[in-house]
Every structure is written in C-alpha cells, then in structure tokens.
Design a protein around this motif. Structure first.
Motif, mmCIF file in Angstrom:
data_model
loop_
_atom_site.group_PDB
_atom_site.id
_atom_site.type_symbol
_atom_site.label_atom_id
_atom_site.label_comp_id
_atom_site.label_asym_id
_atom_site.label_seq_id
_atom_site.Cartn_x
_atom_site.Cartn_y
_atom_site.Cartn_z
ATOM 1 N N LEU A 1 21.663 25.350 50.027
ATOM 2 C CA LEU A 1 21.634 26.745 50.480
ATOM 3 C C LEU A 1 21.164 27.648 49.330
ATOM 4 N N LYS A 2 20.263 28.585 49.675
ATOM 5 C CA LYS A 2 19.689 29.437 48.612
ATOM 6 C C LYS A 2 20.743 30.341 47.972
ATOM 7 N N THR A 3 21.714 30.760 48.786
ATOM 8 C CA THR A 3 22.718 31.702 48.259
ATOM 9 C C THR A 3 23.533 31.102 47.125
ATOM 10 N N GLU B 1 30.246 39.718 48.240
ATOM 11 C CA GLU B 1 28.819 39.823 48.547
ATOM 12 C C GLU B 1 28.211 38.423 48.704
ATOM 13 N N GLY B 2 28.578 37.526 47.791
ATOM 14 C CA GLY B 2 28.071 36.154 47.859
ATOM 15 C C GLY B 2 28.521 35.453 49.131
ATOM 16 N N ILE B 3 29.773 35.624 49.500
ATOM 17 C CA ILE B 3 30.282 34.947 50.707
ATOM 18 C C ILE B 3 29.585 35.496 51.955
ATOM 19 N N GLU C 1 25.806 34.370 56.299
ATOM 20 C CA GLU C 1 24.587 34.699 57.066
ATOM 21 C C GLU C 1 23.583 33.550 57.004
ATOM 22 N N GLU C 2 23.429 32.991 55.809
ATOM 23 C CA GLU C 2 22.480 31.878 55.672
ATOM 24 C C GLU C 2 22.947 30.663 56.492
ATOM 25 N N MET C 3 24.222 30.405 56.454
ATOM 26 C CA MET C 3 24.760 29.261 57.212
ATOM 27 C C MET C 3 24.609 29.481 58.719
#
Ligand code: BJ8
Length: 382
Positions: A5-7, A219-221, A226-228
């Motif tokens: 995952l990019k995040t 913010e990271g979570i 969203e990415e997931m």
C-alpha cells in the motif's frame, strides 16, 4: 499477492518529521514524556500541554548492554527498553534516538520485571511511577485508580506549569476516541476475505501509533483506509490467523513475518500493538477523570487478575474475524501471558478453534524452528 500500500510510505516519512517536531517543541519548553504501557492515559499528558512517545524496546542490539545490570532470564522487552535508556544516557553508540527526546519517564506498576527495572531508571532519567490496582474487578479498585490518575495529573501540572482543566481533558478524550474510531474502521476492513492489507503492514503502522503525534497518525490511518477501500479484492491466499499475546514493540516483527511468509493471512491482533490499544472508547458523557479511570482500568492485560475480559474478547474476535486458528505469542519469561494461555486455549477449544503457542525472544536463532511449527499448524488447519 497485492503490491504494498502506498500510504505505508506516509508513516515512514512522518517519522523524521515527528523527530524534528519533538526537538522543536522541547526547545520551546514543552515537556516530552516517555511511557512504556497502555495503562498511562495519553489524554492526561496532552491535557497538561506535554507530549509523549512510547519507549518500549523491540530492538535486539540494546539487550547485551541491559544484561550487564539485569538478569538474562527476564523478558526481552524489558531488557531492550532498559538497554536503550542506558545507551542513550551514557553516550553509547546504538543511536537510541527516542530516549534522547524525553524529559521524564512515566512508568506503571504492571509486571514484576518492569516494576523492578523502573527502580533502576532514575539513575538515568527522572521517573514517575503510576500505581495500578491488580484486581480491577474489586469495588475499591476504581476509586484507588482514580486517585492515582489525579495524583499523576498533579505531577504533570507541576512539571509543565500548566493546569489541567476539565474542558481540555474532555477535548483530549474526544481526540483519542477519534483515533480509536479510525482504528476500528481500519480493522473492520480486515474482516474481508482476503483482507486488503497484511498483518505485517498493520503491525508496522500500529507501532507508529506510539511515536507519531495523534494528528499525524490519524491522517495516515484515514489515507490508509481510503486506499484499502479502493483495492480490488484478490483471491483468497491462506488460512485466517489471529495473533494473540504480548505486544510487539517497534523493531520486533519476527512472528508476523514468519506466519505470513508461510502463506497464512493475519487478520487481527489481540495485543497492545493491536486491538487492546483502541478497542474500548472513553465515555464522553461522564465526568472526564472518572471516565478515564473506568476505561483504562478495563484494559485486558495479563498483569491483572482475574482477566476474564481478555478471554471473552479473544473468543469474540475469533468469531468476528472468522479465524481458522490462533497463534498465541509470548515473549520469553513473560509469565502472565504464558500462564494465561491455558485459559485462552480452553475457551478456544470450546469454539473448535486451534491454537499454536509460540514463546520467543528478539533473536533470530529460532526462526527456522518456528517456521517448521507454523508450517505444521497451517497444514493441520487447512
Ligand atoms: S498493558 S501487555 S504494555 S503491561 S511482555 S514487559 S507484561 S514480562 S509489555 Fe505490557 Fe502494558 Fe500489559 Fe500492554 Fe512484562 Fe510480559 Fe514483558 Fe510486558
């Protein structure tokens, strides 16, 4: 297999930003508190205008130094944490950057090894110990813990020169609850079959929870969820596993990596680097100090007796996440989690969920042997 995952890069990049932020804050007079355990409420620290980072050690290279003072046959988490403090405070060469960022340590009376290690810490860093009742279910426990929290608050007021107002405390409770809700969102996504993230990835993120600022972490979570949510589900790869037991402090990802390398999918962790850190929210309708005492005293840690809540929590998680098996992880010489395994195993047996017990340290010498046992376990449950 899905690409990473990019995040996850966000969490890596935020680390350096956070180090700079803490240095700057300290230069302006903000006190930074080092903690070792979930039982120390962040909300009180933040409401006093201080900042906090967690100092639990997951590194193996600080252990030899700790063993010059501590017995060898105690938990690696205690030795690793202590070794980092000694190294950083005596000008060592191991680059234990976190220790150098703190003004005081706030420890807690949990297991015997930690309590005794905390008696040695004042040689290196100013140390305050928060006492805990050991039988959280007894009627006097909550009153006692509440008085301990208030004493802790007074200590922080003295340290920072700030008063902890109820309004500020309520704001911090709300903010911490927001983090907990976001982590529920993240863990909810892992109920999918297969989940859109690996257990090793989640573990690394959860380890950051205790270092980044609450805002950075949230913010990271958010980005990660969203990415997931946008990921296209892939085909199922292996049996669904819950990890349950001792925390895996930053630097310690050994078991999660072996389990996933062997083809299983970790879907949930019942540990302080998993659900134990966020599962229960603080009641925002109650008087803030009482609400904090209630929520924190209910943390299902094996240092407490009896710890029925943990047993039912594990069974409940096993059902909710539809796990095929549980890997019960104990750090060497952690008697609380080790002995409690028997009750966990019995409760899971009634649910027909198999359990594999693994006791390990931070070294690599048992990697192969653990791999063989995991192979056999996965073969049995598939
Ligand atoms: S709330 S688990 S962080 S005490 S693993 S040092 S118990 S011998 S870390 Fe813990 Fe707080 Fe409980 Fe969580 Fe002792 Fe066991 Fe070592 Fe441990």
């Amino acid at each position: 297999m899905q690409p990473p995952l990019k995040t996850l890069d966000y969490f890596q990049e935020s680390y350096d930003i956070r180090v700079g932020q803490l240095k700057e804050k300290r230069a302006k007079g903000t006190k930074v508190i080092g903690t070792f355990c979930l039982f120390v409420p962040d909300e009180i620290i933040f409401a006093a205008g201080a900042d906090r980072i967690v100092l639990c050690g997951g590194r193996t290279d600080t252990i030899a130094l700790a063993e010059q003072s501590l017995p060898r046959n105690i938990c690696p988490l205690i030795k690793s944490s202590f070794g980092a403090v000694v190294d950083a405070c005596c000008g060592g060469s191991l680059s234990c950057a976190h220790v150098q960022l703190v003004d005081v340590v706030v420890a807690e009376a949990t297991c015997d090894g930690k309590k005794k290690m905390y008696e040695l810490l004042p040689r290196y860093l100013p140390t305050y110990v928060l006492d805990l009742p050991q039988k959280p279910g007894s009627p006097e426990a909550i009153t006692y813990f509440l008085s301990e929290l208030r004493k802790f608050g007074a200590y922080l007021e003295d340290l920072t020169g700030n008063t902890i107002h109820d309004e500020e405390l309520k704001k911090e409770i709300h903010s911490s609850n927001e983090t907990r809700r976001l982590l529920h969102r993240l863990f909810d996504l892992r109920r999918c079959d297969p989940p859109p993230v690996t257990g090793s990835e989640v573990l690394r993120v959860m380890q950051r929870q205790f270092f980044l600022s609450p805002e950075q972490f949230r913010e990271g979570i958010r980005q990660l969820c969203e990415e997931m949510e946008q990921r296209i589900p892939s085909a199922r790869t292996g049996p669904r596993i819950m990890i349950s037991g001792c925390p895996m402090a930053a630097g310690n990802t050994k078991i999660a990596e072996i389990v996933e390398k062997k083809g299983a999918v970790i879907v949930v962790e019942e540990s302080c680097t998993g659900t134990r850190s966020f599962w229960d929210l603080v009641d925002e309708k109650k008087e803030p100090w009482a609400a904090l005492a209630e929520r924190y005293l209910a943390i299902p840690c094996a240092c407490m007796t009896p710890n029925d809540e943990r047993i039912s929590r594990i069974v409940d998680l096993a059902r909710q996440y539809q796990v095929d098996g549980v890997v019960y992880y104990t750090l060497q010489f952690c008697h609380g989690y080790n002995i409690e395994r028997l009750r966990v195993q019995q409760a899971l047996r009634e649910e027909k969920i198999p359990l594999l017990a693994i006791e390990s340290d931070y070294g690599d010498s048992d990697v192969e042997q653990i791999g063989i046992r995991i192979d056999a376990f996965l073969e049995m449950i598939t």
